[in-house]
Design a protein around this motif. Structure first.
Motif, short mmCIF file in Angstrom:
data_model
loop_
_atom_site.label_atom_id
_atom_site.label_comp_id
_atom_site.label_asym_id
_atom_site.label_seq_id
_atom_site.Cartn_x
_atom_site.Cartn_y
_atom_site.Cartn_z
N GLY A 12 2.91 2.58 1.23
CA GLY A 12 1.90 1.64 1.70
C GLY A 12 0.66 2.35 2.22
N ILE A 13 0.86 3.42 2.96
CA ILE A 13 -0.27 4.20 3.47
C ILE A 13 -1.01 4.86 2.32
CG2 ILE A 13 -0.89 6.21 4.87
CD1 ILE A 13 1.37 5.39 6.78
N ALA B 272 -1.42 -2.93 2.29
CA ALA B 272 -1.28 -3.67 3.55
C ALA B 272 -0.10 -4.63 3.49
CB ALA B 272 -2.57 -4.42 3.86
N LEU B 273 0.03 -5.34 2.37
CA LEU B 273 1.16 -6.26 2.21
C LEU B 273 2.49 -5.50 2.23
CD1 LEU B 273 2.06 -9.17 1.64
CD2 LEU B 273 1.90 -8.61 -0.78
N GLY B 274 2.52 -4.34 1.58
CA GLY B 274 3.74 -3.53 1.59
C GLY B 274 4.10 -3.05 2.99
N LEU B 275 3.11 -2.64 3.78
CA LEU B 275 3.38 -2.20 5.15
C LEU B 275 3.90 -3.35 6.00
CD1 LEU B 275 0.41 0.18 5.98
CD2 LEU B 275 2.81 0.76 5.80
N MET C 103 9.18 -0.47 -1.55
CA MET C 103 8.07 0.38 -1.16
C MET C 103 8.28 0.73 0.31
SD MET C 103 3.93 -0.19 -1.24
CE MET C 103 4.01 -1.90 -1.33
N GLY C 104 8.09 1.97 0.65
CA GLY C 104 8.24 2.41 2.02
C GLY C 104 6.91 2.51 2.75
N ILE C 105 6.98 3.02 3.96
CA ILE C 105 5.77 3.15 4.77
C ILE C 105 4.81 4.15 4.13
CG2 ILE C 105 4.91 3.95 7.01
CD1 ILE C 105 7.47 2.84 8.24
#
Length: 74
Positions: free
Chosen positions: A6-7, A41-44, A1-3
């Motif tokens: 995540g957003i 949030a966890l992905g970011l 997962m990228g930024i």
């Protein structure tokens, strides 16, 4: 997962948690929104940690050269 993903998860989760007041049978949209926000949030955090490790690592290249001392060119 990228930024971006995540957003996106944070935004969709926020909309579901705070902006939607509809009710579906068997599904609490507020809880689904909080779960999506947590996943975003966890992905970011994970993306930031992994990118930080990538920039701190150093790579070296070893070039090995062998010369024959009997060769007149050297």
């Amino acid at each position: 997962m990228g930024i971006g993903a995540g957003i996106f998860l944070l935004a969709v989760g926020g909309i579901l948690a705070f902006g939607v007041s509809d009710r579906l049978s068997g599904v609490d949209l507020t809880v689904v929104g909080y779960i999506l926000m947590g996943a975003g949030a966890l992905g970011l955090v994970l993306v930031m940690l992994l990118n930080g490790q990538r920039t701190r690592s150093s790579h070296t290249t070893v070039v090995e050269e062998r010369r024959d001392p009997r060769d007149p060119r050297y």
